[in-house]
Design a protein around this motif. Structure first.
Motif, PDB file in Angstrom:
ATOM      1  N   TYR A 107       9.527   4.073   5.671  1.00 13.26           N
ATOM      2  CA  TYR A 107       9.269   4.354   7.078  1.00 13.26           C
ATOM      3  C   TYR A 107       8.003   3.696   7.615  1.00 13.26           C
ATOM      4  CZ  TYR A 107      12.743   8.086   6.465  1.00 13.26           C
ATOM      5  OH  TYR A 107      13.884   8.784   6.197  1.00 13.26           O
ATOM      6  N   SER A 108       6.945   3.629   6.842  1.00 14.53           N
ATOM      7  CA  SER A 108       5.640   3.198   7.340  1.00 14.53           C
ATOM      8  C   SER A 108       5.584   1.698   7.621  1.00 14.53           C
ATOM      9  CB  SER A 108       4.546   3.565   6.335  1.00 14.53           C
ATOM     10  OG  SER A 108       4.488   4.955   6.124  1.00 14.53           O
ATOM     11  N   PRO A 109       4.745   1.250   8.568  1.00  9.23           N
ATOM     12  CA  PRO A 109       4.602  -0.174   8.878  1.00  9.23           C
ATOM     13  C   PRO A 109       3.505  -0.831   8.039  1.00  9.23           C
ATOM     14  CG  PRO A 109       3.437   1.112  10.513  1.00  9.23           C
ATOM     15  CD  PRO A 109       4.058   2.115   9.555  1.00  9.23           C
ATOM     16  N   SER A 110       3.595  -0.698   6.728  1.00 10.29           N
ATOM     17  CA  SER A 110       2.560  -1.268   5.862  1.00 10.29           C
ATOM     18  C   SER A 110       3.006  -1.220   4.413  1.00 10.29           C
ATOM     19  CB  SER A 110       1.240  -0.498   6.017  1.00 10.29           C
ATOM     20  OG  SER A 110       1.418   0.881   5.741  1.00 10.29           O
ATOM     21  N   VAL A 111       2.372  -2.085   3.607  1.00 14.49           N
ATOM     22  CA  VAL A 111       2.417  -1.961   2.155  1.00 14.49           C
ATOM     23  C   VAL A 111       0.990  -1.701   1.697  1.00 14.49           C
ATOM     24  CG1 VAL A 111       4.420  -3.467   1.887  1.00 14.49           C
ATOM     25  CG2 VAL A 111       2.128  -4.444   1.755  1.00 14.49           C
ATOM     26  N   TRP A 112       0.861  -1.271   0.438  1.00 14.08           N
ATOM     27  CA  TRP A 112      -0.460  -0.937  -0.089  1.00 14.08           C
ATOM     28  C   TRP A 112      -0.631  -1.573  -1.469  1.00 14.08           C
ATOM     29  CZ3 TRP A 112       3.029   2.859   1.580  1.00 14.08           C
ATOM     30  CH2 TRP A 112       2.769   3.411   2.834  1.00 14.08           C
ATOM     31  N   VAL A 113      -1.888  -1.822  -1.815  1.00 19.41           N
ATOM     32  CA  VAL A 113      -2.204  -2.418  -3.111  1.00 19.41           C
ATOM     33  C   VAL A 113      -3.307  -1.603  -3.766  1.00 19.41           C
ATOM     34  CG1 VAL A 113      -2.766  -4.525  -4.352  1.00 19.41           C
ATOM     35  CG2 VAL A 113      -1.770  -4.667  -2.060  1.00 19.41           C
ATOM     36  N   LEU A 114      -3.110  -1.284  -5.059  1.00 16.97           N
ATOM     37  CA  LEU A 114      -4.075  -0.498  -5.812  1.00 16.97           C
ATOM     38  C   LEU A 114      -4.374  -1.193  -7.128  1.00 16.97           C
ATOM     39  CD1 LEU A 114      -5.558   2.362  -5.957  1.00 16.97           C
ATOM     40  CD2 LEU A 114      -3.585   3.098  -7.324  1.00 16.97           C
ATOM     41  N   ASP A 115      -5.645  -1.269  -7.509  1.00 17.00           N
ATOM     42  CA  ASP A 115      -6.033  -1.815  -8.806  1.00 17.00           C
ATOM     43  C   ASP A 115      -5.652  -0.805  -9.871  1.00 17.00           C
ATOM     44  OD1 ASP A 115      -7.313  -2.766 -11.096  1.00 17.00           O
ATOM     45  OD2 ASP A 115      -8.996  -3.576  -9.973  1.00 17.00           O
TER      46      ASP A 115
END
Length: 375
Positions: A361-369
């Motif tokens: 649903y959200s308008p984004s992706v995320w990145v985590l170390d």
């Protein structure tokens, strides 16, 4: 000394009782369950905005470029880095006139699971309306590969994986009644019409290898290709289907996930990450495990309210890592308050030590170390 009346107005008393009942109701029926041993670290992820909602799944091409993501308006976008941002790569329908960046339009299609075939550079797409599709390395309009299996139309192609040595593709068809837009109705209607389909690229044979699944969603092969796992979003059960060896053609329960899982991705070491739409709560369990109640809600509750009930009116982010050998839960990562992540659909751990997250649903992706996970 005069006595001052301390009588509380009836409207105040009534309001106080309602407030107390509301709190009790939330705590019992709606509050997402607390998970022992979870790490509330998803808030530390970096957010990469997208101009369209719903990057449900991620893929990298044979040159390591990407990620590529399928989004709500029926396109597949490619990330070109901070300087260039997102560019259009492909789309699953030629009918682009009324496509929306925020609402699914069936004629535009809805790309869900995406997976590159490394030896050809072709991108395979599970479209939640059209079936299993393919587009070449140059992108453009995708073509249909599988739209029917054993006499039944593929209604809700969801996620897939490929055994490149055998030229065999496996993908989920989550329902024979609903398409993507009605995903939560698939979860509560109690109808076990989900199936896993095998497509042999060499022979063009299409075969159902698992059926009677309830809203099966994620799917991934293990490291040596001896089995695949697929999860039911409704129940959190992860099934294993044996492809090779003495148990070939049989299935068993591999794991039980504390929530409503979406996509599955194998890690570089052979374990699996599962993205979860939300954790369990009592009202969600009642709807899933009481078919009559689920059928009633299917007819009377709209999808936005149903989604809110399942997440306790508190959208949050969660991903679970399980052992690739035993199914044991190894890690639970959360954004309990939904400050950064909501509605996590996929967690994809890369060789460079970063974990990428998608959302339906959200308008984004995320990145985590990933170092933050083991810290």
């Amino acid at each position: 000394m005069p006595i001052i009346s301390q009588k509380i107005p009836s409207w105040i008393a009534f309001s106080a009782v309602l407030a107390v009942l509301a709190v009790i109701t939330y705590q019992i029926l709606l509050k997402p369950e607390d998970l022992k041993g979870s790490k509330n670290i998803l808030t530390m992820a970096t957010t990469i905005p997208i101009p369209v909602d719903g990057p449900e799944s991620l893929a990298w091409d044979p040159q390591g470029e990407g990620p590529y993501v399928g989004v709500t308006d029926g396109r597949i976008l490619k990330w070109r880095g901070l300087g260039l941002g997102w560019v259009e790569f492909a789309y699953t329908s030629p009918l682009r006139g009324n496509c929306s960046k925020h609402e699914v339009v069936p004629t535009c299609g809805r790309p869900l699971g995406v997976r590159f075939e490394q030896k050809t550079g072709d991108l395979y797409i599970c479209d939640g309306y059209f079936g299993l599709m393919k587009v070449g390395p140059e992108g453009g309009l995708a073509e249909l590969v599988v739209g029917e299996a054993e006499g039944r139309k593929v209604m809700f192609a969801n996620q897939m994986d490929v055994d490149e040595e055998e030229d065999v593709f496996y993908f989920n068809d989550s329902s024979d009644k609903y398409h993507f837009r009605e995903i939560f109705y698939v979860t509560i209607n109690g109808e076990r019409s989900g199936r896993v389909i095998r497509y042999n690229k060499k022979t063009k044979e299409v075969k159902v290898v698992m059926d009677n699944l309830l809203s099966n969603n994620g799917l991934a092969l293990n490291k040596d290709g001896s089995f695949l796992i697929t999860c039911e979003s409704a129940t959190g059960v992860v099934y294993r289907y044996w492809i090779k060896g003495p148990k070939a053609g049989t299935s068993d329960v591999f794991a039980k996930i504390p929530g409503h899982p979406d996509n599955i991705r194998r890690t570089p070491t052979g374990d699996f990450w599962l993205g979860l739409q939300c954790k369990n709560n009592l009202i969600g369990n009642l709807l899933v495990y009481n078919q009559w109640l689920g059928k009633l809600a299917e007819k009377t509750v709209n999808l936005k309210l149903l989604t809110a009930l399942f997440n306790g009116f508190k959208p949050h982010g969660i991903a679970v890592k399980i052992s690739g050998e035993t199914g044991e839960i190894l890690e639970i990562l959360e954004d309990k308050e939904g400050k950064t992540m909501k509605y996590v659909s996929e967690a994809y751990e890369r060789d460079d030590g970063r974990i990428w997250f998608g959302s339906v649903y959200s308008p984004s992706v995320w990145v985590l170390d990933s170092k933050l996970v083991t810290a």
